[in-house]
Design a protein around this motif. Structure first.
Motif, short mmCIF file in Angstrom:
data_model
loop_
_atom_site.label_atom_id
_atom_site.label_comp_id
_atom_site.label_asym_id
_atom_site.label_seq_id
_atom_site.Cartn_x
_atom_site.Cartn_y
_atom_site.Cartn_z
N LEU A 69 0.59 -1.53 -0.39
CA LEU A 69 0.40 -0.08 0.01
C LEU A 69 0.78 1.46 0.06
O LEU A 69 0.46 2.36 -0.70
N ILE A 98 -9.87 9.22 -2.77
CA ILE A 98 -8.84 7.72 -2.41
C ILE A 98 -10.84 7.35 -2.28
O ILE A 98 -11.29 8.00 -1.44
N VAL A 109 -5.52 2.48 5.38
CA VAL A 109 -5.78 3.96 4.72
C VAL A 109 -4.02 4.59 4.94
O VAL A 109 -4.05 5.54 3.64
N GLU A 110 -3.74 4.55 5.97
CA GLU A 110 -2.99 5.30 6.56
C GLU A 110 -1.48 4.49 6.15
O GLU A 110 -0.75 5.69 5.41
N TYR A 113 -1.51 6.78 2.52
CA TYR A 113 -1.23 7.65 2.49
C TYR A 113 -0.01 8.22 2.90
O TYR A 113 0.76 9.44 2.63
N ASN A 117 1.92 10.83 1.37
CA ASN A 117 3.33 11.98 1.86
C ASN A 117 4.74 11.86 1.38
O ASN A 117 5.08 13.08 1.36
#
Lengths: 345, 345
Positions: A69, A98, A109-110, A113, A117
């Protein structure tokens, strides 16, 4: 709804897009370039802004059974930054939307991201918008990237001219070979989940597939050397296909040389292991995200010693056609798609 | 992937977005406003550019059993134009990406794009990019809209001040009531496919749900009258919720009056038919895409006679709180979500 039903397959995805684009009109004088290049170009005072967007869907553009991911988040940004680079622009902002279902945890999800980032930090861009919404099925990521460049320094696909030198960065074909390795390991794993994938000896090609890097380093170096390419695009669909775009939009021909084409040793060896022709991989392999550009001969001296820019051929008159000169000095006509290497005939 | 698993439901979609936004950094001085308003604001010489994006998924944001494809294409653009309007900017360009499966015909895709092009023509914007790709499941539409406004004339949620007048355009609650009608007719049709839906007497409320219009007319009129609102946003989640955003970001309170709230007669009558409280629909109904804005008292004369701008209350000190004064002159505290009308207690 209309009663007539034409299947998309009947005209093809490419045919469909062409048909839809025919309906599009340009009304704003601030739109310097709409559809048809790596990014659109908008007037912004002394600068131009470039805008590009990509929609990525699970099961179509990525496979979560082997794409971590974090890498996926990074890649979703990098492929858009690569389009900004291809306009000779510096990326400044991105939006990220998303959609995901409840099979994803907060931690998942983190992780996406965190990749986004990390890419934002590496490419020095701000995440300025987008949203996170629910999906009934797979993961969907939509990224729009914005960049800027001094007006007149933006580079289109259409500026190549006779005798310009054709350049590519890095090496080609690795992402395609990486995909073959990942697909094979997935099949092995599906057949026997206790088998651990053996990816160490394929680390370069798999990383090129899973976490490609946009070549912003090259764009900054070209600026430092005061070189503005005459035409440029990024290599996402394969070198041959991209050369066709440049030739069509610049109304020129091209000759490239097999012995000049950059290929990494791991890519070459793995292609042979998969019984694939390495040069076909270089010409038609997708997702390399390297830069293809042309320069005026007067700029050659400035780039000659660059360790990661390769001079693969030159631009010719349009009616000279598009050719690959093989190692045995035979000129073979380039095909944009499904090109078959002469050895395989 | 991390071993810990937190369900998204445990922190909520809103909690998740807040957690993700905390990680976001602003690096570019050209980013005048990132996440947190209707659109991001970017430096562009004497102008600023505003950028907003929306991702719409079948089964989540729209239902193709009653949303005509042409209207859907139009709406996907209009909701983004509404966000541009909410910044007091003029829209200039959009990108549109669509993913769809082979259950869609060429004619179906063309119907969606006909709606997109109709919206592009109505709002005078150029379609400058995007792509059409395949999807394993439902239809996905991603739109990014760009607009511009003279630097300093852009309007944020954060500029409302004590004694400003609170204005809303058009009428509210119709889109929510339209959705109730469409959902009911769908159930009737599912139960008996020979039944023809009776939608004529609900044509206003259903059209407000299916084909909302962005209020660019108001933005142009405000310019002509030389009125720059002190704060503004579009009403997509319901008036009460949007008032909370303006109060929070402007650090103010608000008092609005029930007898000033604009509601169409068809909305009112249909709400009653559905046993719903009309004022609750006005306060909490989503997808109206009208504008909520505040003006300085000195500008009141210029707008007083406008037939489609309603003056619903005024801004107060932050510690005065947020209130609705009912027709019976009782002050009821406003709730952002799940607000219950006093009559229903």
């Amino acid at each position: 709804m209309s009663e007539k039903r034409t299947e998309i397959g009947a005209i093809g995805e490419f045919g469909l897009i062409e048909r839809l684009n025919e309906q599009i009109k340009i009304r704003q004088k601030g739109t310097l370039k709409g559809i048809g290049d790596d990014a659109a170009v908008l007037d912004a005072g002394d600068m131009v802004k470039v805008v590009t967007t990509d929609l990525l869907l699970e099961g179509v553009h990525f496979d979560l059974s082997y794409a971590p991911l974090h890498h996926l988040g990074f890649k979703a940004v990098a492929v858009n930054i690569s389009d900004v680079a291809a306009m000779n622009a510096i990326p400044t902002q991105i939006t990220v939307s998303i959609a995901l279902s409840n099979r994803f945890s907060v931690e998942a999800v983190e992780a996406i991201y965190a990749g986004i980032n990390a890419a934002a930090e590496q490419y020095n861009v701000d995440v300025i918008g987008g949203d996170t919404t629910s999906s009934r099925s797979g993961l969907v990521i939509s990224v729009t990237a914005i960049g800027e460049v001094e007006k007149g320094k933006e580079v289109y696909r259409s500026g190549a001219k006779e005798n310009d030198i054709v350049c590519v960065t890095g090496d080609l074909g690795a992402a395609l070979i990486g995909l073959q390795v990942l697909e094979r390991e997935k099949e092995v794993y599906m057949a026997n989940p206790n088998m651990q994938p053996e990816l160490d000896k394929y680390s370069y090609v798999t990383s090129r597939q899973l976490k490609p890097d946009a070549r912003m380093d090259i764009i900054h170096e070209l600026r430092d050397l005061e070189v503005v390419p005459t035409s440029m695009m990024d290599i996402s669909d394969g070198l041959a296909s991209e050369l066709f775009h440049i030739c069509k939009q610049s109304k020129v021909g091209v000759t490239i040389y097999e012995d000049k084409l950059p290929i990494d040793k791991q890519t070459f060896d793995t292609a042979v292991e998969f019984n694939m022709d390495p040069i076909t991989c270089v010409l038609n392999g997708g997702e390399d995200y390297e830069l293809l550009f042309t320069i005026d001969q007067k700029d050659f001296d400035k780039l000659e010693k660059h360790p990661d820019i390769h001079f693969i051929g030159h631009i010719t008159k349009e009616d000279s056609g598009k050719f690959l000169v093989t190692k045995s000095e035979t000129a073979v006509e380039l095909k944009a798609q499904g090109w078959v290497h002469f050895n395989q005939k």
